[in-house]
Design a protein around this motif. Structure first.
Motif, mmCIF file in Angstrom:
data_model
loop_
_atom_site.group_PDB
_atom_site.id
_atom_site.type_symbol
_atom_site.label_atom_id
_atom_site.label_comp_id
_atom_site.label_asym_id
_atom_site.label_seq_id
_atom_site.Cartn_x
_atom_site.Cartn_y
_atom_site.Cartn_z
ATOM 1 N N LEU A 11 0.566 -1.290 -0.129
ATOM 2 C CA LEU A 11 0.007 -0.095 0.162
ATOM 3 C C LEU A 11 0.979 1.158 -0.111
ATOM 4 O O LEU A 11 0.462 2.091 -0.526
ATOM 5 N N LEU A 12 2.001 1.164 0.883
ATOM 6 C CA LEU A 12 2.788 2.309 0.914
ATOM 7 C C LEU A 12 3.450 2.433 -0.530
ATOM 8 O O LEU A 12 3.662 3.714 -1.083
ATOM 9 N N ALA A 13 4.095 1.599 -1.044
ATOM 10 C CA ALA A 13 4.446 1.606 -2.462
ATOM 11 C C ALA A 13 3.669 2.115 -3.603
ATOM 12 O O ALA A 13 3.925 2.929 -4.414
ATOM 13 N N ALA A 14 2.183 1.864 -3.643
ATOM 14 C CA ALA A 14 1.406 2.191 -4.449
ATOM 15 C C ALA A 14 1.009 3.641 -4.182
ATOM 16 O O ALA A 14 0.683 4.545 -5.042
ATOM 17 N N ALA A 15 0.920 4.129 -2.784
ATOM 18 C CA ALA A 15 0.662 5.509 -2.695
ATOM 19 C C ALA A 15 1.819 6.504 -3.112
ATOM 20 O O ALA A 15 1.585 7.634 -3.408
ATOM 21 N N ALA A 16 3.039 5.835 -3.102
ATOM 22 C CA ALA A 16 4.184 6.717 -3.470
ATOM 23 C C ALA A 16 4.353 7.036 -4.964
ATOM 24 O O ALA A 16 5.421 7.660 -5.272
ATOM 25 N N GLN A 17 3.656 5.993 -5.873
ATOM 26 C CA GLN A 17 3.854 6.338 -7.243
ATOM 27 C C GLN A 17 3.360 7.667 -7.799
ATOM 28 O O GLN A 17 2.390 8.317 -7.243
ATOM 29 N N GLU A 18 4.184 8.116 -8.526
ATOM 30 C CA GLU A 18 3.749 9.688 -9.041
ATOM 31 C C GLU A 18 3.107 9.411 -10.239
ATOM 32 O O GLU A 18 3.551 8.540 -11.079
ATOM 33 N N GLY A 19 2.414 10.298 -10.520
ATOM 34 C CA GLY A 19 1.642 10.480 -11.967
ATOM 35 C C GLY A 19 1.271 11.904 -12.322
ATOM 36 O O GLY A 19 1.301 12.645 -11.314
ATOM 37 N N PRO A 20 0.539 11.987 -13.326
ATOM 38 C CA PRO A 20 0.018 13.198 -13.474
ATOM 39 C C PRO A 20 -1.435 13.828 -13.298
ATOM 40 O O PRO A 20 -2.092 14.713 -13.349
ATOM 41 N N GLY A 21 -1.783 13.123 -11.941
ATOM 42 C CA GLY A 21 -2.995 13.168 -11.458
ATOM 43 C C GLY A 21 -3.428 14.512 -11.141
ATOM 44 O O GLY A 21 -4.135 15.280 -11.455
ATOM 45 N N ASP A 22 -2.498 15.074 -10.134
ATOM 46 C CA ASP A 22 -2.518 16.400 -9.542
ATOM 47 C C ASP A 22 -2.308 17.350 -10.492
ATOM 48 O O ASP A 22 -3.131 18.468 -10.678
ATOM 49 N N THR A 23 -1.317 17.273 -11.338
ATOM 50 C CA THR A 23 -1.178 18.147 -12.317
ATOM 51 C C THR A 23 -2.277 18.348 -13.364
ATOM 52 O O THR A 23 -2.579 19.517 -13.744
ATOM 53 N N LEU A 24 -2.878 17.330 -13.709
ATOM 54 C CA LEU A 24 -4.035 17.345 -14.472
ATOM 55 C C LEU A 24 -5.225 18.085 -13.908
ATOM 56 O O LEU A 24 -5.922 18.755 -14.878
ATOM 57 N N ARG A 25 -5.482 17.732 -12.807
ATOM 58 C CA ARG A 25 -6.504 18.362 -12.041
ATOM 59 C C ARG A 25 -6.331 19.830 -11.996
ATOM 60 O O ARG A 25 -7.346 20.618 -12.317
ATOM 61 N N ILE A 26 -5.128 20.442 -11.716
ATOM 62 C CA ILE A 26 -5.107 21.943 -11.710
ATOM 63 C C ILE A 26 -4.988 22.304 -13.199
ATOM 64 O O ILE A 26 -5.635 23.501 -13.228
ATOM 65 N N VAL A 27 -4.579 21.718 -13.981
ATOM 66 C CA VAL A 27 -4.620 22.121 -15.457
ATOM 67 C C VAL A 27 -6.126 22.326 -15.771
ATOM 68 O O VAL A 27 -6.488 23.520 -16.557
ATOM 69 N N LEU A 28 -6.924 21.292 -15.623
ATOM 70 C CA LEU A 28 -8.391 21.388 -15.897
ATOM 71 C C LEU A 28 -9.034 22.412 -15.060
ATOM 72 O O LEU A 28 -9.978 23.261 -15.779
ATOM 73 N N LEU A 29 -8.697 22.592 -13.771
ATOM 74 C CA LEU A 29 -9.481 23.601 -13.122
ATOM 75 C C LEU A 29 -8.995 25.035 -13.544
ATOM 76 O O LEU A 29 -9.992 25.858 -13.778
ATOM 77 N N VAL A 30 -7.857 25.371 -14.079
ATOM 78 C CA VAL A 30 -7.400 26.554 -14.558
ATOM 79 C C VAL A 30 -7.991 26.728 -15.832
ATOM 80 O O VAL A 30 -8.378 28.029 -16.049
ATOM 81 N N SER A 31 -8.208 25.826 -16.457
ATOM 82 C CA SER A 31 -8.543 25.954 -17.951
ATOM 83 C C SER A 31 -10.237 26.230 -17.944
ATOM 84 O O SER A 31 -10.515 27.005 -18.509
#
Length: 78
Positions: A11-31
């Motif tokens: 579970l800790l290894a899965a939570a530590a994986q980085e991805g574009p999730g937060d970045t895409l949320r921010i870009v979508l909200l700003v758009s």
């Protein structure tokens, strides 16, 4: 107890994986916010407020205050 340790490590290894999730949320909200502001800015130029207009089209009519062109707020910026 080894099952719990292995599960926690997974579970800790899965939570530590980085991805574009937060970045895409921010870009979508700003758009979305930017698109709404752009639409508001463009559409406010097409707004017509003819409630005080005399219908002459040149703004030279007598307004309610008795002066020339009673709609001075609209004509002042033209």
């Amino acid at each position: 107890m080894p099952d719990t340790v292995d599960t926690a490590a997974t579970l800790l290894a899965a939570a530590a994986q980085e991805g574009p999730g937060d970045t895409l949320r921010i870009v979508l909200l700003v758009s979305i916010v930017g698109g709404a502001l752009l639409a508001w800015f463009l559409l406010r130029g097409y707004r017509t407020d003819d409630s005080d207009d005399t219908g002459t089209g040149d703004g030279a009519g007598v307004g309610t205050d008795g002066g020339r062109g009673g709609n001075t707020d609209r004509d002042a910026s033209a």
